[in-house]
Design a protein around this motif. Structure first.
Motif, PDB file in Angstrom:
ATOM      1  N   GLY A  14       0.803  -1.211   0.000  1.00 47.47           N
ATOM      2  CA  GLY A  14       0.000   0.000   0.000  1.00 47.47           C
ATOM      3  C   GLY A  14       0.839   1.264   0.000  1.00 47.47           C
ATOM      4  O   GLY A  14       2.047   1.243   0.240  1.00 47.47           O
ATOM      5  N   GLN A  15       0.173   2.388  -0.238  1.00 43.98           N
ATOM      6  CA  GLN A  15       0.855   3.667  -0.378  1.00 43.98           C
ATOM      7  C   GLN A  15       1.503   4.127   0.923  1.00 43.98           C
ATOM      8  O   GLN A  15       2.552   4.773   0.913  1.00 43.98           O
ATOM      9  CB  GLN A  15      -0.129   4.731  -0.867  1.00 43.98           C
ATOM     10  N   THR A  16       0.884   3.749   2.066  1.00 43.96           N
ATOM     11  CA  THR A  16       1.461   4.155   3.354  1.00 43.96           C
ATOM     12  C   THR A  16       2.854   3.577   3.532  1.00 43.96           C
ATOM     13  O   THR A  16       3.775   4.266   3.993  1.00 43.96           O
ATOM     14  CB  THR A  16       0.562   3.700   4.522  1.00 43.96           C
ATOM     15  N   VAL A  38       4.920   2.746   1.168  1.00 43.86           N
ATOM     16  CA  VAL A  38       5.807   3.457   0.237  1.00 43.86           C
ATOM     17  C   VAL A  38       6.192   4.818   0.805  1.00 43.86           C
ATOM     18  O   VAL A  38       7.366   5.211   0.787  1.00 43.86           O
ATOM     19  CB  VAL A  38       5.124   3.629  -1.139  1.00 43.86           C
ATOM     20  N   ASP A  39       5.206   5.541   1.328  1.00 44.76           N
ATOM     21  CA  ASP A  39       5.467   6.880   1.880  1.00 44.76           C
ATOM     22  C   ASP A  39       6.460   6.817   3.039  1.00 44.76           C
ATOM     23  O   ASP A  39       7.361   7.660   3.154  1.00 44.76           O
ATOM     24  CB  ASP A  39       4.159   7.511   2.356  1.00 44.76           C
ATOM     25  N   ASN A  74      10.067   3.389  -7.043  1.00 45.05           N
ATOM     26  CA  ASN A  74      10.732   4.168  -6.003  1.00 45.05           C
ATOM     27  C   ASN A  74      11.966   3.474  -5.423  1.00 45.05           C
ATOM     28  O   ASN A  74      12.625   4.029  -4.544  1.00 45.05           O
ATOM     29  CB  ASN A  74       9.746   4.452  -4.862  1.00 45.05           C
TER      30      ASN A  74
END
Length: 473
Positions: free
Chosen positions: A143-145, A147-148, A174
């Motif tokens: 999920g994006q969390t 990745v962030d 990334n």
């Protein structure tokens, strides 16, 4: 002889931490009372080593714990820890320990487990809540969390080679942005981990951290010869015992009560000799060869009519709920040789201290290339136990042959030497005690928590500096 049920084992696992805490509290109170009385009568005895070496050791350890952590520079840093699994095995538990050390100095720590079973798992639930209790954030691996957090983190620690699969699967485009701040902590020694899909990014990370020189050399050679890739800058960091374990290991009251408690539960008398192997039950850990050596030692003792105490063997690391084919083989061997009254199987557990307190000798019988390091070895030495280990892997960097224990070859050719070493320790009480004391001294010199923290701190400081330089360039 009837073995304790799974429910009984579970009950004891809940009771032992409380028992240990109670014993430590009681013993500490007694020490403080005794010390206060001694100080009042004769202040000069506080720093004297004569007649008070035990108290002096406790004071030195206490001073070490009160001194500033070498990891203080990690305060307020955001650290992402990525583990391939969450289990009672060495790699995840070591990463958890790092998480708690970093939380202790004020780091913001986030944990991700890359591979989790689809069904609810009691072990995972327990370990995740232990981390949450320590202030470690536990996030989904995808999920994006995720990745962030990886992009924002000051440091990313990948734990084990298999964790490398997480990079492409989650970070995708990334990955190049994160590689310069990745420290890859590798624990594996088996050849099947050398796959391109696992370690193709290894040459480009900030550094690799490995628990023994033997393993580091193996990875350097194997990656170049088999995969044609170079290792990044590699740091060898020997591990250390936790302060909590040392508190029990140095508490004679706790050890005595735990020894009696465990031995009574298995029908082992105080004067009997108890040899144990404490690892997850698998062929690579060599429980089968240990049992063969133990049986051979019993045969030799009988043939030579040697006078030795009654001997027992303990296998700690079973899974009483889901016995594997290998464990079934072990139990069948014990039944076939009619030594059920001498061999005791114990479920896998985080609480190794009760078993270390109850045994007389640790057998570290890991096969093939051996252990990367073998944390249980230094834990046993903290309890002043001699170690009989395979002459392979990181065990050779811990056990001093002929001083803190004896080494024997890995494989079937090591069975008879191990059997003979078992007999030597069974017949030579003074050797057992001397080896145990020398092992404890070696732990105090090299393998304590503050030693490990110092070694890790040097690595993290350099990795962070390099990451900052790459970011600025």
């Amino acid at each position: 002889m009837a073995k304790p049920s799974g429910a009984w084992i579970a009950m004891q696992k809940r009771r032992w931490p409380l028992l240990i805490l109670l014993l430590i509290s009681l013993s500490t109170a007694l020490v403080l009372i005794t010390r206060f009385a001694s100080d009042s009568c004769n202040p000069s005895t506080v720093s004297s080593n004569s007649g008070g070496s035990r108290l002096a050791g406790e004071t030195a350890l206490g001073d070490a714990r009160r001194s500033p952590s070498p990891l203080e520079f990690m305060k307020s840093k955001l650290v992402l820890l990525v583990s391939h699994e969450l289990s009672l095995s060495g790699g995840p538990l070591l990463l958890m320990e790092l998480a708690f050390l970093l939380r202790g100095v004020g780091s913001e720590v986030v944990w991700i487990t890359n591979q989790k079973p689809t069904e609810p798992d009691d072990v995972i639930y327990s370990l995740e809540h232990k981390m949450l209790d320590h202030g470690v954030q536990v996030l989904s691996a995808k999920g994006q969390t995720a990745v962030d957090i990886a992009l924002k983190a000051d440091l990313v620690v990948l734990n084990t080679a298999v964790a490398g699969k997480w990079l492409d699967a989650v970070l995708k485009d990334n990955v190049p942005s994160v590689l310069p701040k990745i420290l890859w902590w590798i624990h594996e020694m088996r050849g099947h981990y050398f796959k391109v899909e696992y370690v193709k990014h290894l040459p480009y990370v900030a550094g690799a951290m490995i628990d023994s020189h033997t393993t580091a050399e193996y990875w350097k050679t194997r990656t170049q010869e088999r995969l044609g890739i170079k290792m990044p800058k590699t740091y060898v960091v020997h591990l250390g015992n936790s302060n909590e374990l040392m508190e029990v290991a140095e508490n004679n009251v706790a050890k005595r009560v735990l020894r009696q408690h465990v031995r009574e539960s298995f029908g082992v008398r105080n004067e009997d000799l108890l040899f144990a192997i404490i690892n997850s039950v698998s062929r690579g850990k060599g429980q089968d060869l240990f049992l063969r050596a133990f049986y051979e030692s019993l045969q030799l003792i009988q043939e030579k009519k040697l006078q030795v105490p009654s001997m027992h063997a303990m296998i700690v690391g079973s899974d009483l709920n889901a016995q594997t084919k290998f464990e079934t083989e072990l139990r069948n061997f014990v039944a076939e040789k009619k030594i059920q009254d001498r061999v005791h199987f114990v479920n896998k557990t985080l609480q190794v201290a009760p078993y270390l307190a109850s045994i007389d000798v640790l057998v570290q019988n890991s096969q093939a290339r051996g252990e990367c390091f073998g944390r249980i070895t230094i834990e046993a030495m903290a309890f002043q136990l001699p170690v009989l280990g395979t002459a392979a892997g990181g065990t050779t960097e811990i056990v001093v042959h002929g001083s803190t224990g004896w080494l024997h070859p890995a494989g079937k050719e090591g069975v008879t030497p191990l059997a003979k070493n078992i007999i030597k320790l069974a017949t030579q009480k003074e050797t057992r005690l001397t080896m145990g004391k020398k092992g404890y001294e070696r732990v105090k010199e090299q393998f304590l928590e503050h030693h490990m923290a110092q070694r890790i701190a040097l690595v993290l400081e350099e990795v962070l500096q390099n990451a900052r330089r790459q970011k600025q360039s």
